[in-house]
Design a protein around this motif. Structure first.
Motif, mmCIF file in Angstrom:
data_model
loop_
_atom_site.group_PDB
_atom_site.id
_atom_site.type_symbol
_atom_site.label_atom_id
_atom_site.label_comp_id
_atom_site.label_asym_id
_atom_site.label_seq_id
_atom_site.Cartn_x
_atom_site.Cartn_y
_atom_site.Cartn_z
ATOM 1 N N UNK A 265 10.059 -92.033 59.846
ATOM 2 C CA UNK A 265 10.973 -92.631 60.826
ATOM 3 C C UNK A 265 10.828 -94.154 60.806
ATOM 4 N N UNK A 266 11.933 -94.834 60.625
ATOM 5 C CA UNK A 266 11.903 -96.301 60.593
ATOM 6 C C UNK A 266 11.669 -96.877 59.211
ATOM 7 N N UNK A 267 11.513 -95.995 58.190
ATOM 8 C CA UNK A 267 11.137 -96.498 56.858
ATOM 9 C C UNK A 267 12.206 -97.405 56.244
ATOM 10 N N UNK A 268 13.480 -97.124 56.519
ATOM 11 C CA UNK A 268 14.546 -97.980 55.955
ATOM 12 C C UNK A 268 14.344 -99.431 56.358
ATOM 13 N N UNK A 269 14.109 -99.615 57.655
ATOM 14 C CA UNK A 269 13.952 -100.984 58.176
ATOM 15 C C UNK A 269 12.657 -101.609 57.651
ATOM 16 N N UNK A 270 11.590 -100.826 57.649
ATOM 17 C CA UNK A 270 10.299 -101.335 57.164
ATOM 18 C C UNK A 270 10.430 -101.827 55.718
ATOM 19 N N UNK A 271 11.022 -101.012 54.864
ATOM 20 C CA UNK A 271 11.159 -101.373 53.441
ATOM 21 C C UNK A 271 12.024 -102.626 53.299
ATOM 22 N N UNK A 272 13.105 -102.664 54.070
ATOM 23 C CA UNK A 272 13.997 -103.826 54.036
ATOM 24 C C UNK A 272 13.236 -105.097 54.440
ATOM 25 N N UNK A 273 12.463 -104.974 55.516
ATOM 26 C CA UNK A 273 11.731 -106.161 55.999
ATOM 27 C C UNK A 273 10.626 -106.574 55.027
ATOM 28 N N UNK A 274 9.993 -105.586 54.387
ATOM 29 C CA UNK A 274 8.939 -105.919 53.430
ATOM 30 C C UNK A 274 9.545 -106.626 52.207
ATOM 31 N N UNK A 275 10.745 -106.228 51.832
ATOM 32 C CA UNK A 275 11.388 -106.843 50.662
ATOM 33 C C UNK A 275 12.038 -108.187 50.979
ATOM 34 N N UNK A 276 12.710 -108.250 52.136
ATOM 35 C CA UNK A 276 13.511 -109.446 52.433
ATOM 36 C C UNK A 276 12.849 -110.402 53.410
ATOM 37 N N UNK A 277 11.743 -110.000 53.976
ATOM 38 C CA UNK A 277 11.086 -110.842 54.974
ATOM 39 C C UNK A 277 11.665 -110.619 56.355
ATOM 40 N N UNK A 278 11.051 -111.243 57.342
ATOM 41 C CA UNK A 278 11.474 -111.079 58.738
ATOM 42 C C UNK A 278 11.823 -112.442 59.312
ATOM 43 N N UNK A 279 12.564 -112.443 60.401
ATOM 44 C CA UNK A 279 12.928 -113.737 61.004
ATOM 45 C C UNK A 279 11.873 -114.214 61.998
ATOM 46 N N UNK A 280 11.204 -113.261 62.666
ATOM 47 C CA UNK A 280 10.131 -113.657 63.587
ATOM 48 C C UNK A 280 8.856 -112.920 63.209
ATOM 49 N N UNK A 281 7.709 -113.518 63.500
ATOM 50 C CA UNK A 281 6.450 -112.868 63.129
ATOM 51 C C UNK A 281 5.350 -113.250 64.117
ATOM 52 N N UNK A 282 4.399 -112.326 64.313
ATOM 53 C CA UNK A 282 3.293 -112.572 65.237
ATOM 54 C C UNK A 282 2.238 -113.456 64.578
ATOM 55 N N UNK A 283 1.799 -114.472 65.314
ATOM 56 C CA UNK A 283 0.771 -115.396 64.816
ATOM 57 C C UNK A 283 -0.242 -115.688 65.927
ATOM 58 N N UNK A 284 -1.378 -116.225 65.548
ATOM 59 C CA UNK A 284 -2.320 -116.755 66.519
ATOM 60 C C UNK A 284 -1.895 -118.168 66.897
#
Lengths: 367, 126
Positions: A265-284
Motif C-alpha cells: 500500500x502506497x508503493x506507487x507514491x514511494x517509488x515515484x518519490x524515490x526516483x523523482x525526489x520530494x518537494x519537502x523533507x524532514x531535517x534537524x
C-alpha cells in the motif's frame, strides 16, 4: 469519555507524578525531580518509562499472514528472523503515514507496538485489510514498561537472566514471577535499553524491582526531550497523514527488496518519490542562540521566504541548548544551510543540521 | 519599609522608593517545572500594567511574564538569562527579572498581599 489509567497509576501517584492527559490516558509527565534530572538520569544511569498506553497488537498466523502483511508494510517479513524487530509504518494509498510502529516476528505470528492515539484506528484498518482472516488481539491485559540508559542491561539482567545477551532490535520470552514476559532490546530515547511486555498484575512488581536496583521512574516530558535529541519522530508532530516516509527522511526503513517489486500500500507514491525526489523533507534544525522554536514555528530562508515549519522543538538537556526538527523545501535541506525561525514575531538564526543531536549508544551485539 | 505584593499572574513586586523589583513566584516556578529559557524587557523601554514584559520557557512550554505595574525598565537580571535554572532555585530573591521606575504608586493597591496570594495560589492549583 473517562480517561484510562495504566496498571502503574497508583505507583506514579506514590512517586509524586504530575499527570497529563495523553491519548485518553492519565499519564505521568514528570515526577518530583523534574524533566531535566529525569532526562540526565536516563542518559547517565537508567530510567523507567510506563508506556502501557501504547498498543500491543498480536496477530496470529503463519506463511499466509506474512504474505498478507507484506502487502501492507514495506518490509521483507519473510526473511525477518523469529524474535527480530523492524521499525515501519502503516500507510494509506497515497503513502501518507497513519502510524509508525515496531513489528516483531514471534513464533505465533507478529507483535506490533502502536502509538496510543492511533491504536484503535490502526486495529480497524488492519482488520479490514486482512479481511478478518486472522486472530488479532489488541491486548489491554498487558502493560509495557521501558527501561532505558547505560545501566539498564545490568539492572534488568540481575533478575531476568539472559536479557543482556539480546541484540538491538531483537527480543524473546523470559520468565518473571512465573509469568511469560516478552522483552525486546529497543526503545525511543537514543539509549541502550529494553521494552517489557508483561501482564498488568505483575507490572507493579517488576517496576518495583527495577526501582529497588537503582533505576528511577521517568515521565513523558523527559521521554520527549530524549527522543528529540535522538532525532526520533513523534507521531502527530513529525509524522502524519500528510507526510510520506520518504518526506520524513525514513527511507532507510523501507526494504530495498520490496521497492523493486512495489506491491504494498502506497508503493506507487514511494517509488515515484524515490526516483523523482520530494518537494519537502524532514531535517534537524539547530537554533544558534538560546531561543526555543516549538512546533508550528515558521522557517524562512535568507531571502525571508517561507520555506517550512518546525514540527518538534524543545530544550535539549544533554545538548544544553535548543533542538528542533521540521520540514523544509528540499532545496534548503542541505546540512549547514542558514535559515531563520520566527518566534514571537522576531526572526532568529538557525541552521539545518544532521540528526541525531545526541549520539546513540545502542548495543549492537552481546555484551 | 518595603512591602512585597503579588499579582494574579503569579508575579511578585517589591517597591523601594519609586523603584519596583519584579519576579515570578515560587508557585509559578513549581507549575512551570524546569525553566530553560528567559527573555527580559529592554533596559530603557516602557512597560504597561498587565502587559507582556518577558518570557519564560520550561522544557514543556513558553509562558509570558507580565508586569503588574507600569514604568520604565531601569535594570534587568542578566544572570537568569545566562542560567535560567536560577529561577527555579531562588525565584523570590536572587532570581528577580527586572526593575521599573514606576509611574503610579496607586497601581500597587489592587495587588494582593502574601496571605491573599498564598490563598489564591492554593485555590488556582486545584
Amino acid at each position: 469519555m473517562e480517561t484510562k489509567k495504566t496498571s502503574l497509576y497508583q505507583l506514579h501517584q506514590d512517586c509524586n507524578a504530575k499527570f497529563v492527559e495523553f491519548a485518553g490516558y492519565q499519564m505521568p509527565i514528570q515526577y518530583s525531580e523534574g524533566i531535566l534530572e529525569e532526562h540526565k538520569f536516563t542518559r547517565n544511569h537508567s530510567g523507567i518509562f510506563d508506556v502501557s498506553h501504547m498498543g500491543q497488537l498480536f496477530i496470529f498466523g503463519g506463511d499466509e499472514l506474512i504474505k498478507d502483511l507484506e502487502k501492507i508494510f514495506p518490509l521483507d517479513l519473510k526473511n525477518l528472523k523469529i524474535n527480530h524487530s523492524k521499525y515501519s509504518f502503516l500507510m494509506d494509498k497515497g503513502a501518507g503515514i497513519q502510524d509508525d510502529l515496531i513489528i516483531t516476528k514471534i513464533n505465533e505470528g507478529f507483535l506490533i507496538i502502536l502509538n496510543a492515539a492511533c491504536k484503535v484506528n490502526d486495529f480497524k484498518i488492519l482488520k479490514g485489510l486482512l479481511n478478518e482472516k486472522y486472530k488479532m488481539v489488541l491486548d489491554e491485559n498487558r502493560s509495557l514498561i521501558a527501561i532505558q540508559g547505560p545501566k539498564s542491561s545490568q539492572i534488568l539482567n540481575e533478575f531476568v537472566d539472559g536479557v543482556k545477551n539480546l541484540n538491538f532490535m531483537s527480543g524473546n520470552w523470559f520468565m518473571f514471577e512465573n509469568q511469560k514476559v516478552y522483552i525486546t532490546r529497543s526503545g525511543y530515547t537514543g539509549e541502550d535499553g529494553f521494552e517489557i511486555s508483561i501482564p498488568n498484575e505483575f507490572a507493579y512488581k517488576l517496576t518495583r524491582e527495577l526501582i529497588n536496583r537503582g533505576s528511577k521512574l521517568v515521565g513523558l516530558g523527559a521521554r520527549d526531550t530524549l527522543r528529540l535529541e535522538a532525532g526520533l519522530c513523534l507521531y502527530g508532530n513529525d509524522l502524519d497523514k500528510d507526510k510520506t516516509p520518504v518526506e520524513a527522511n525514513l527511507k532507510w526503513a523501507i526494504s530495498k527488496e520490496r521497492i523493486t517489486k512495489g506491491d504494498f500500500i502506497g508503493s506507487d507514491i514511494i517509488i515515484k518519490q524515490l526516483n523523482n525526489g520530494v518537494t519537502k523533507i524532514r531535517v534537524g534544525i539547530k537554533p544558534e542562540g538560546k531561543v526555543i522554536a516549538r512546533e508550528k514555528t515558521k522557517i524562512f530562508n535568507q531571502l525571508d521566504i517561507h520555506i517550512g515549519e518546525i514540527t518538534s522543538g524543545t530544550f535539549g538537556p544533554s545538548v544544553n541548548g535548543p533542538v528542533a526538527m521540521g520540514y523544509v523545501e528540499n532545496k534548503f535541506s542541505k546540512k549547514n544551510t542558514k535559515v531563520f525561525l520566527e518566534v514571537r514575531g522576531k526572526k532568529y538564526p538557525a541552521s539545518v543540521c544532521s540528526l541525531p543531536f545526541y549520539k546513540k549508544s545502542y548495543v549492537k551485539g552481546a555484551v | 519599609m518595603s512591602e512585597v505584593k503579588y499579582s494574579k499572574e503569579h508575579e511578585w513586586i517589591k517597591l523601594e522608593g519609586d523603584v519596583a523589583t519584579i519576579g515570578i513566584t515560587k508557585h509559578a516556578t513549581e507549575m512551570l517545572g524546569d525553566i530553560v529559557f528567559a527573555e527580559l524587557p529592554e533596559k530603557g523601554s516602557s512597560v504597561e500594567k498587565d502587559g507582556t514584559a518577558g518570557v519564560v520557557e520550561s522544557t514543556k512550554a513558553a509562558s509570558d511574564v507580565y508586569t503588574p505595574v507600569s514604568g520604565e525598565v531601569v535594570d534587568t537580571n542578566q544572570e537568569i538569562v545566562d542560567d535560567p535554572s536560577k529561577i527555579n532555585q531562588d525565584p523570590e530573591n536572587n532570581a528577580w527579572f527586572f526593575r521599573l521606575k514606576i509611574k503610579d504608586k496607586s497601581e500597587m493597591d489592587s495587588l494582593m498581599n502574601k496571605e491573599d496570594y498564598d490563598k489564591f495560589a492554593k485555590e488556582s492549583n486545584s
